[in-house]
Design a protein around this motif. Sequence first.
Motif, PDB file in Angstrom:
ATOM      1  N   SER A 101      26.091  48.770  79.825  1.00 36.47           N
ATOM      2  CA  SER A 101      26.644  49.238  78.556  1.00 36.47           C
ATOM      3  C   SER A 101      25.561  49.221  77.479  1.00 36.47           C
ATOM      4  O   SER A 101      24.729  48.328  77.430  1.00 36.47           O
ATOM      5  CB  SER A 101      27.814  48.345  78.135  1.00 36.47           C
ATOM      6  OG  SER A 101      27.355  47.060  77.848  1.00 36.47           O
TER       7      SER A 101
ATOM      8  N   PRO B 207      23.845  55.151  74.437  1.00 31.83           N
ATOM      9  CA  PRO B 207      23.616  55.333  72.993  1.00 31.83           C
ATOM     10  C   PRO B 207      22.199  54.938  72.562  1.00 31.83           C
ATOM     11  O   PRO B 207      21.618  55.605  71.706  1.00 31.83           O
ATOM     12  CB  PRO B 207      24.663  54.424  72.336  1.00 31.83           C
ATOM     13  CG  PRO B 207      25.209  53.569  73.410  1.00 31.83           C
ATOM     14  CD  PRO B 207      25.010  54.297  74.693  1.00 31.83           C
ATOM     15  N   LEU B 208      21.638  53.911  73.171  1.00 32.38           N
ATOM     16  CA  LEU B 208      20.300  53.477  72.760  1.00 32.38           C
ATOM     17  C   LEU B 208      19.234  54.484  73.194  1.00 32.38           C
ATOM     18  O   LEU B 208      18.288  54.747  72.461  1.00 32.38           O
ATOM     19  CB  LEU B 208      19.990  52.096  73.345  1.00 32.38           C
ATOM     20  CG  LEU B 208      20.666  50.927  72.628  1.00 32.38           C
ATOM     21  CD1 LEU B 208      20.488  49.636  73.410  1.00 32.38           C
ATOM     22  CD2 LEU B 208      20.118  50.767  71.228  1.00 32.38           C
TER      23      LEU B 208
ATOM     24  N   GLY C 121      18.392  42.380  65.853  1.00 34.63           N
ATOM     25  CA  GLY C 121      19.452  41.420  65.547  1.00 34.63           C
ATOM     26  C   GLY C 121      20.832  42.045  65.690  1.00 34.63           C
ATOM     27  O   GLY C 121      21.742  41.449  66.254  1.00 34.63           O
ATOM     28  N   ARG C 122      20.959  43.277  65.189  1.00 31.86           N
ATOM     29  CA  ARG C 122      22.255  43.943  65.320  1.00 31.86           C
ATOM     30  C   ARG C 122      22.565  44.208  66.791  1.00 31.86           C
ATOM     31  O   ARG C 122      23.689  44.003  67.246  1.00 31.86           O
ATOM     32  CB  ARG C 122      22.273  45.246  64.529  1.00 31.86           C
ATOM     33  CG  ARG C 122      23.668  45.824  64.390  1.00 31.86           C
ATOM     34  CD  ARG C 122      23.676  47.186  63.760  1.00 31.86           C
ATOM     35  NE  ARG C 122      23.532  47.202  62.322  1.00 31.86           N
ATOM     36  CZ  ARG C 122      24.499  46.919  61.458  1.00 31.86           C
ATOM     37  NH1 ARG C 122      25.689  46.571  61.905  1.00 31.86           N
ATOM     38  NH2 ARG C 122      24.295  46.960  60.169  1.00 31.86           N
ATOM     39  N   PHE C 123      21.557  44.641  67.549  1.00 32.78           N
ATOM     40  CA  PHE C 123      21.774  44.904  68.974  1.00 32.78           C
ATOM     41  C   PHE C 123      22.181  43.624  69.701  1.00 32.78           C
ATOM     42  O   PHE C 123      23.084  43.623  70.525  1.00 32.78           O
ATOM     43  CB  PHE C 123      20.501  45.457  69.629  1.00 32.78           C
ATOM     44  CG  PHE C 123      20.060  46.791  69.076  1.00 32.78           C
ATOM     45  CD1 PHE C 123      20.941  47.600  68.381  1.00 32.78           C
ATOM     46  CD2 PHE C 123      18.767  47.225  69.275  1.00 32.78           C
ATOM     47  CE1 PHE C 123      20.541  48.824  67.862  1.00 32.78           C
ATOM     48  CE2 PHE C 123      18.353  48.457  68.772  1.00 32.78           C
ATOM     49  CZ  PHE C 123      19.234  49.245  68.068  1.00 32.78           C
ATOM     50  N   LEU C 124      21.472  42.523  69.378  1.00 31.58           N
ATOM     51  CA  LEU C 124      21.720  41.283  70.114  1.00 31.58           C
ATOM     52  C   LEU C 124      23.090  40.691  69.789  1.00 31.58           C
ATOM     53  O   LEU C 124      23.617  39.903  70.558  1.00 31.58           O
ATOM     54  CB  LEU C 124      20.618  40.256  69.808  1.00 31.58           C
ATOM     55  CG  LEU C 124      19.229  40.602  70.355  1.00 31.58           C
ATOM     56  CD1 LEU C 124      18.219  39.560  69.943  1.00 31.58           C
ATOM     57  CD2 LEU C 124      19.257  40.743  71.862  1.00 31.58           C
ATOM     58  N   SER C 125      23.660  41.081  68.646  1.00 29.29           N
ATOM     59  CA  SER C 125      24.977  40.550  68.305  1.00 29.29           C
ATOM     60  C   SER C 125      26.089  41.434  68.864  1.00 29.29           C
ATOM     61  O   SER C 125      27.259  41.129  68.679  1.00 29.29           O
ATOM     62  CB  SER C 125      25.122  40.433  66.791  1.00 29.29           C
ATOM     63  OG  SER C 125      25.328  41.711  66.219  1.00 29.29           O
ATOM     64  N   SER C 126      25.732  42.536  69.533  1.00 25.15           N
ATOM     65  CA  SER C 126      26.793  43.383  70.090  1.00 25.15           C
ATOM     66  C   SER C 126      26.897  43.193  71.601  1.00 25.15           C
ATOM     67  O   SER C 126      25.956  42.743  72.246  1.00 25.15           O
ATOM     68  CB  SER C 126      26.572  44.856  69.726  1.00 25.15           C
ATOM     69  OG  SER C 126      25.228  45.148  69.546  1.00 25.15           O
ATOM     70  N   PRO C 127      28.064  43.543  72.153  1.00 28.54           N
ATOM     71  CA  PRO C 127      28.324  43.211  73.565  1.00 28.54           C
ATOM     72  C   PRO C 127      27.676  44.195  74.534  1.00 28.54           C
ATOM     73  O   PRO C 127      28.341  44.730  75.401  1.00 28.54           O
ATOM     74  CB  PRO C 127      29.849  43.291  73.652  1.00 28.54           C
ATOM     75  CG  PRO C 127      30.227  44.288  72.609  1.00 28.54           C
ATOM     76  CD  PRO C 127      29.226  44.159  71.511  1.00 28.54           C
ATOM     77  N   ILE C 128      26.388  44.454  74.341  1.00 31.79           N
ATOM     78  CA  ILE C 128      25.683  45.328  75.268  1.00 31.79           C
ATOM     79  C   ILE C 128      24.799  44.466  76.164  1.00 31.79           C
ATOM     80  O   ILE C 128      24.474  43.333  75.815  1.00 31.79           O
ATOM     81  CB  ILE C 128      24.804  46.360  74.531  1.00 31.79           C
ATOM     82  CG1 ILE C 128      23.827  45.662  73.582  1.00 31.79           C
ATOM     83  CG2 ILE C 128      25.661  47.336  73.763  1.00 31.79           C
ATOM     84  CD1 ILE C 128      22.852  46.599  72.905  1.00 31.79           C
ATOM     85  N   HIS C 129      24.433  45.034  77.324  1.00 31.48           N
ATOM     86  CA  HIS C 129      23.494  44.313  78.177  1.00 31.48           C
ATOM     87  C   HIS C 129      22.169  44.191  77.446  1.00 31.48           C
ATOM     88  O   HIS C 129      21.669  45.178  76.905  1.00 31.48           O
ATOM     89  CB  HIS C 129      23.293  45.063  79.492  1.00 31.48           C
ATOM     90  CG  HIS C 129      24.380  44.794  80.479  1.00 31.48           C
ATOM     91  ND1 HIS C 129      25.490  45.591  80.584  1.00 31.48           N
ATOM     92  CD2 HIS C 129      24.514  43.805  81.390  1.00 31.48           C
ATOM     93  CE1 HIS C 129      26.268  45.107  81.527  1.00 31.48           C
ATOM     94  NE2 HIS C 129      25.714  44.023  82.034  1.00 31.48           N
ATOM     95  N   ARG C 130      21.590  42.993  77.456  1.00 39.20           N
ATOM     96  CA  ARG C 130      20.282  42.821  76.809  1.00 39.20           C
ATOM     97  C   ARG C 130      19.255  43.773  77.406  1.00 39.20           C
ATOM     98  O   ARG C 130      18.397  44.305  76.719  1.00 39.20           O
ATOM     99  CB  ARG C 130      19.765  41.394  76.999  1.00 39.20           C
ATOM    100  CG  ARG C 130      20.698  40.281  76.547  1.00 39.20           C
ATOM    101  CD  ARG C 130      21.017  40.392  75.104  1.00 39.20           C
ATOM    102  NE  ARG C 130      20.982  39.104  74.430  1.00 39.20           N
ATOM    103  CZ  ARG C 130      21.838  38.722  73.506  1.00 39.20           C
ATOM    104  NH1 ARG C 130      22.814  39.529  73.152  1.00 39.20           N
ATOM    105  NH2 ARG C 130      21.721  37.557  72.905  1.00 39.20           N
TER     106      ARG C 130
END
Lengths: 267, 330
Positions: A2, A6-7, A94-103
Motif C-alpha cells: 500500500s 500514489p507515491l 514524517g507525514r509518510f511515516l505517520s500513515s498506514p503505508i508500507h515503509r
Amino acid sequence: MSGLLPLTSREIKKWYRNPTFFIVGLLQPFFWIALFGSAFDITRGFGAAGRLILQGAPNYITFIIGGVATTTALFTGMFSGMNIIWDRRLGTLGRFLSSPIHRSSIVFSKIISATIRILVQILILFIAALLIPNGLEIASSFSAFDVILIIVTVTLVSTLFSSIFSVIAIRVTRQETIMGIVNLVNLPLMFASFALFPKQLMAPWLADIAQYNPVSWSATIMRTVIINGSLNASQLSTVLNNFIALFIVTVVVIVITYVLSESEIRQ
Amino acid sequence: MNIIETENLTKIYKGNIRAVDNLNLQIEEGSIYGLLGPNGAGKSTTIKMLTTVIKPTSGTARVAGLDIIKQSMEVRRIIGLVPQDLTTDEDLKGIENLMMVAKFYDVPTAKARENIDRLLKLVDLQDAAKRLVGQYSGGMRKRLELIAGLVHEPKILFLDEPTLGLDVQTRSLMWDYIKNIQETKNITIILTSHYLEEVDALSDKLSIINRGKLIVSGTPAELKNNVGGDILTMSFRSAEDMNKSLEILSNFQPTKVTEKTARFKVKSSEVVLPEIIEPLKRNGIEPLRYQVDKPSLDTVFMDYVGRALPEEEGEGDSRKMMMNLRRLRR
Ligand SMILES: Nc1ncnc2c1ncn2[C@@H]1O[C@H](COP(=O)(O)OP(=O)(O)OP(=O)(O)O)[C@@H](O)[C@H]1O
Ligand SMILES: [Mg+2]
C-alpha cells in the motif's frame, strides 16, 4: 504494497513537471553518445583490424551503446537516494511515516520512478545513436525478443543501482554523503567494466575484476544481441550467464532493500 | 474516557539529549488538548512519538487503546498528523497532494473527492486547489497542510504548531477552522503551540512542558486560578534598596528574588499596591518600577517555568527556517 502507487505517481509527476530535470535528462544521452563515441574510439588507427577488437561491431558506437546505457542507469540511479534525503529534510517523510503505508513503498516508489526515467533516457539514447552519422547499426537479424531482452536487462540494472543508492539513503541525512559515495564508486564501476572497452584491451588484473562487475554483465548482454541479432550457441551461453548473474544479484539486493526499508527507515 | 495515555514516555536523542523525559499525559476523548512550551521543549518529539514517526527510547503510550510501539500500524489508521514543517509537495497541485494522502488510507475515490471538496470549501481553497502548491502563499500552504491531515477522517488529529509563521488575522482564522473541525466531527485534537493565547483560546485542557518535562496540567481556568492572583514584580535601584524593602514588607512573601528585583503573588494588585508603596515611601525608597501581570497563561508560564515565553524569538527562527527550506527547494 500500500502506498506504492500514489507515491510512484508523485515521483513521476515531479519529474516531468520539472523542466530542468526533464530536459537535462533527455539531453544527457545525446551528449554521452557523441562524447563517448568519439573520445574513447579505440579503433581509430587500427583500420580493418578494428572490427575484430570490437567483437564484430561495425563501429565503436555500436560497440559501446550497451555500456553507455548501463552507465546512464548507474548515474540516474543515484537520484532515488537523493530524493529520499530530500523528503527527510523537508519533513515530508514524517507525514509518510505517520500513515498506514508500507515503509518500503516509500523507498520502492523512488526505485521504480528512477527505473522509468532511465528507460525513457535509454530510449532517447538509442534514437540519438541511430540518428548521428556513423552511429548505431543494429544486426539485421535483430528480433522482438532482443528488444525485450534489452528492456529487461536495463530494468534489472536500473533497479539494482537505484536500490543500492536508496539503501544508503535510508539512514543518511545529508545529500553530501550520497554525492561522496557516487563520486567514489561510479567512475571505478564504469571503468573497471567491459562497458567502454573490450576485455582484450584491458590489463589482465582489471579484466579479472571487471568480470564480477554488474556493469559488465549488463553491457555484455546488450552488446552481444545488438551486434549479432540471432545468437549462436556460444553467444547464447555468454548472454545467459551474464543474465543469470545480473538477475540473482538484483533480486538479492531488492530483498535486502525491502527488509532494511521496512525496519530501518528513519526520519 | 482517556483516548491517549502516556506512560513515562521518554526520548533521548544521540548525544544524550533528553528531548522528552518521563512524560505522563492523559488526554480526554473529544477534547482539544494543548501542549505548550518554549522552543526545544520537546513538543514535536512528543507528537512524533504519539504518531509513530519515531520510537520512544523508553516508556510507551496508548492511543485509542492501541500501543504506539506494538500496534503502530493500527494507530496510524486512526490518526491524522499535521507536522510542524510544510510537508505538502510544491511540485504537485493542491488537489493532487490531498488525493495522494487519501490513497495512503485507501479511501475510495468517490468518498475522497467528497471529503476533499468539503475540506477545501472549509478552508476556502477551492480555487487554489488546481494550482501547484509552489505558488501558494504561506497562509494558503498552512491551510492545505491542515486539511491534508483530515482527508481520511481521523479519530484523532495532531497539529504541530498549526499557526507557525502566520500573521495575526490568518492565525485567528485558523483557530476558527480548528474549532469548527472539532465541533462538527467531534474528534480529539492535540495541538502544540508556543503562543499562549492560542492554547488559551482553543484548548479544553493543556500541559506546559519545558526541557522535556511536564511542568503542570489543567484547564486554562484552573491554571490561572492556581497562580492565585496577580504577579507583582518590583525592580530596585540597588540590592541594598531591595533588601531593605523586603524587611519593611515582611508581611509579604516574595515568590522569587533576583539581584535587584523581587516578585510577589498578590490577591488583587489594586488593593495591595497602596499598602506597599506607602511604607516604602515613608522609608525613602522609591522602586524603579512596578509591573503587574494579571493572571493569564503568560503568568502561569512565568510562575511555573520562572521565565517568560520567548515568543518573538521562536517565531522568527521558525519563519527563517521555513524560508530557507523554500529557497533550498528552488
Ligand atoms: N533528530 C534530532 N536529533 C537530535 N536532537 C534532536 C532531534 N530533534 C530534536 N532534537 C532536540 O530535542 C529537543 C526537543 O526538540 P523538539 O523539536 O521536540 O522541540 P519543540 O518543543 O518542538 O520546539 P519548537 O517549538 O522549536 O518546535 C531539542 O533540544 C532539540 O534540539
Ligand atoms: Mg516543534
